[in-house]
Design a protein around this motif. Structure first.
Motif, mmCIF file in Angstrom:
data_model
loop_
_atom_site.group_PDB
_atom_site.id
_atom_site.type_symbol
_atom_site.label_atom_id
_atom_site.label_comp_id
_atom_site.label_asym_id
_atom_site.label_seq_id
_atom_site.Cartn_x
_atom_site.Cartn_y
_atom_site.Cartn_z
ATOM 1 N N HIS A 97 17.436 8.047 -6.705
ATOM 2 C CA HIS A 97 16.191 8.124 -7.477
ATOM 3 C C HIS A 97 16.360 9.064 -8.661
ATOM 4 O O HIS A 97 17.069 10.065 -8.583
ATOM 5 C CB HIS A 97 14.977 8.465 -6.608
ATOM 6 C CG HIS A 97 15.008 9.804 -5.936
ATOM 7 N ND1 HIS A 97 14.576 10.955 -6.553
ATOM 8 C CD2 HIS A 97 15.383 10.176 -4.691
ATOM 9 C CE1 HIS A 97 14.681 11.966 -5.712
ATOM 10 N NE2 HIS A 97 15.181 11.533 -4.576
ATOM 11 N N ASP A 129 18.589 17.027 -5.314
ATOM 12 C CA ASP A 129 17.752 15.887 -4.902
ATOM 13 C C ASP A 129 17.252 15.170 -6.134
ATOM 14 O O ASP A 129 16.261 15.562 -6.709
ATOM 15 C CB ASP A 129 16.601 16.407 -4.036
ATOM 16 C CG ASP A 129 15.715 15.302 -3.503
ATOM 17 O OD1 ASP A 129 16.081 14.128 -3.602
ATOM 18 O OD2 ASP A 129 14.631 15.618 -2.983
ATOM 19 N N ASN A 130 17.877 14.161 -6.593
ATOM 20 C CA ASN A 130 18.978 13.380 -6.029
ATOM 21 C C ASN A 130 19.943 13.056 -7.170
ATOM 22 O O ASN A 130 20.686 12.102 -7.137
ATOM 23 C CB ASN A 130 18.343 12.161 -5.375
ATOM 24 C CG ASN A 130 19.228 11.021 -4.958
ATOM 25 O OD1 ASN A 130 18.917 9.880 -5.223
ATOM 26 N ND2 ASN A 130 20.345 11.303 -4.351
ATOM 27 N N GLU A 163 10.361 8.093 -6.317
ATOM 28 C CA GLU A 163 10.626 8.300 -4.888
ATOM 29 C C GLU A 163 9.848 9.475 -4.352
ATOM 30 O O GLU A 163 9.363 9.460 -3.222
ATOM 31 C CB GLU A 163 12.135 8.513 -4.651
ATOM 32 C CG GLU A 163 12.555 8.482 -3.186
ATOM 33 C CD GLU A 163 12.426 9.818 -2.457
ATOM 34 O OE1 GLU A 163 12.437 9.826 -1.219
ATOM 35 O OE2 GLU A 163 12.313 10.862 -3.132
ATOM 36 N N GLU A 164 9.711 10.513 -5.172
ATOM 37 C CA GLU A 164 9.060 11.741 -4.698
ATOM 38 C C GLU A 164 7.538 11.604 -4.632
ATOM 39 O O GLU A 164 6.864 12.484 -4.099
ATOM 40 C CB GLU A 164 9.403 12.914 -5.624
ATOM 41 C CG GLU A 164 10.900 13.239 -5.715
ATOM 42 C CD GLU A 164 11.461 13.820 -4.434
ATOM 43 O OE1 GLU A 164 10.724 13.949 -3.446
ATOM 44 O OE2 GLU A 164 12.666 14.140 -4.435
ATOM 45 N N ASP A 190 20.414 9.185 -1.333
ATOM 46 C CA ASP A 190 19.389 10.205 -1.112
ATOM 47 C C ASP A 190 19.349 10.634 0.356
ATOM 48 O O ASP A 190 18.575 11.518 0.712
ATOM 49 C CB ASP A 190 18.028 9.618 -1.531
ATOM 50 C CG ASP A 190 16.957 10.674 -1.719
ATOM 51 O OD1 ASP A 190 17.322 11.835 -2.018
ATOM 52 O OD2 ASP A 190 15.773 10.345 -1.577
#
Ligand SMILES: [Zn+2]
Length: 458
Positions: A97, A129-130, A163-164, A190
């Motif tokens: 991501h 991340d990430n 994604e987050e 991830d």
């Protein structure tokens, strides 16, 4: 396996030292550029910048089939390296991501979006991340192209931009854009990678095959209220407090699946002490509540569904009986358990004066563990062995959720995979302050990705 490793070492030795340094430097430069683009939710122009940069980098790898989808205030990038020698096998999908969690500059030791090297670490929001995983995939594909790798199946890349937050990119990819990303299985950067002790021994490389479902529930007590000089037994705050008290005392039944069993089996072998004994007892009888409770106290969330009160509000005036009291309860639901089942259990715990409803839009998809595949597990072990001979690969279940859940729920198997590693006991600050990634782990992941792709798509 050993011969291969010696071969890899021999090849590395043939590359002159200054060339290795130049390579490492170029890798670092690209990583710095990617980290310094603040792809935080809502900053859509930053996503434009990152996808433009990545499109250029993919071109360097000879990958010209790159599509950027504008959606939901962000972007998703989908790219394809078509099979050069088609074997008839379905594509494999590589996932990462592009978005990062917001970072407040005043709280950080150094500016979060300024890339920095410090004592063997690379720092910056998203470094861990990430974006390390994301950059690793790009570089591995560039090097594979350079060495004239000819894939026997399509390699498809899916880089999402939310994604987050909402997971819309992965949700849309698994449904409306399915034909663009459809694959036999996905490797999600991830949700993989290793942990290595400071002395160089490997603890394990993890392979995520299951995720708990996230869901929020609202507990609401309503009451006709009245003057506080005349209290009655019925009271919205008391009703809600009793429901929360019941939740505090409640334990959901213990459960086990392929992912948690694999983790525990490996831990049972590794730990010769009391903890190992406890695990063996749990493996022998996963229904044994007492053992599961002891284990749960150490490995929070790994033996069952967990729910916890996270927010509270109620009443409207200091001198009035409350007309309403509300709490948010956050649940991490064991794979295979329906969100609605948990709502019903919370309702029966709460009693008739409190209504329990699922918070719309809060939940991640309900998924089952991805079945293990020998070819993927063996390739993972072999790829890691090029750097760390004999290192174990450990299937596991995440307490949180990633983009992988959206694909799993639509029938695409997802394996957490990564060549990246961190150092046991060292903080990495994902989502938190002073996020960082171990520089050797960042560079070292690239040949591991390359070997993985040679084995699965070569
Ligand atoms: Zn992530």
């Amino acid at each position: 396996m050993k011969r291969l490793w010696l071969l890899a070492t021999a090849l590395l030795a043939l590359t002159p030292l200054h060339a290795q340094d130049a390579r490492r430097d170029a890798e670092k430069q690209l990583f710095a550029k990617i980290v310094e683009i603040p792809t935080v939710e809502g900053r859509s122009t930053e996503f434009n910048k990152l996808t433009a940069l990545l499109t250029t980098e993919f071109r360097k790898a000879g990958i010209t089939n790159v599509m950027v989808k504008d959606h939901d205030g962000t972007q998703t990038l989908i790219a394809r390296w078509p099979a050069a020698r088609p074997s008839g096998k379905k594509p494999i999908l590589l996932m990462a991501h592009m978005d990062v969690v917001e970072a407040k500059e005043s709280d950080w030791k150094y500016p979060p979006f300024k890339f920095r090297e410090d004592n063997g670490w690379y720092l910056g929001r998203g470094s861990n991340d990430n974006k390390a995983g994301l950059t690793g995939i790009v570089l591995a594909l560039q090097y594979l192209r350079e060495e004239r790798f000819a894939p026997t199946r399509d390699i498809v890349i899916l880089f999402t931009g939310d994604e987050e937050t909402t997971g819309n990119g992965a949700r849309r990819a698994a449904t409306e854009w399915r034909s663009l990303i459809d694959a036999e299985y996905a490797l999600n950067s991830d949700a993989g990678g290793g942990s290595v002790y400071p002395d160089g021994r490997v603890e394990a490389f993890g392979m995520q095959i299951a995720e708990k479902t996230y869901a929020d529930f609202k507990l609401t007590a309503t009451n006709r209220g009245g003057h506080s000089s005349a209290p009655r037994p019925d009271n919205a705050i008391y009703a809600l407090a009793n429901a929360i008290g019941a939740l505090e005392r409640h334990r959901f039944p213990p459960m086990i699946n392929d992912a948690t069993r694999a983790t525990y089996e490996a831990l049972a072998v590794a730990d010769k002490g009391q903890y190992g004994e406890l695990i063996k007892r749990f493996l022998a009888d996963p229904q044994d509540r007492e053992t599961a409770d002891l284990l749960e106290a150490m490995d929070i969330g790994s033996t069952r569904t967990r729910c916890v009160a996270t927010m509270l509000s109620g009443g409207h005036a200091p001198n009035a009986l409350p007309q309403k009291a509300e709490a948010n309860v956050n649940c991490r639901i064991f794979p295979g358990v329906k969100v609605e089942d948990i709502r019903q259990q919370l309702q029966s715990l709460s009693g008739p004066d409190v209504t329990v409803s699922a918070v719309e839009g809060s939940q991640t998809p309900e998924t089952s563990p991805t079945p293990l595949r020998t070819d993927v597990t063996e390739a993972y072990k072999a790829a890691v062995a090029t750097r760390f001979p004999g290192a174990p690969v450990l299937p596991f279940q995440s307490a949180g959720a990633t983009d992988g859940a959206f694909l799993r729920s639509q029938g695409i198997p997802v394996y957490g995979f990564g060549g990246l590693w961190g150092i046991v006991g060292e903080r990495e600050g994902a989502h938190g302050l002073d996020e960082r990634v171990w520089a050797d782990g960042f560079h070292g992941q690239i040949p591991i990705w390359m070997e993985m792709l040679r084995r699965l798509a070569g």
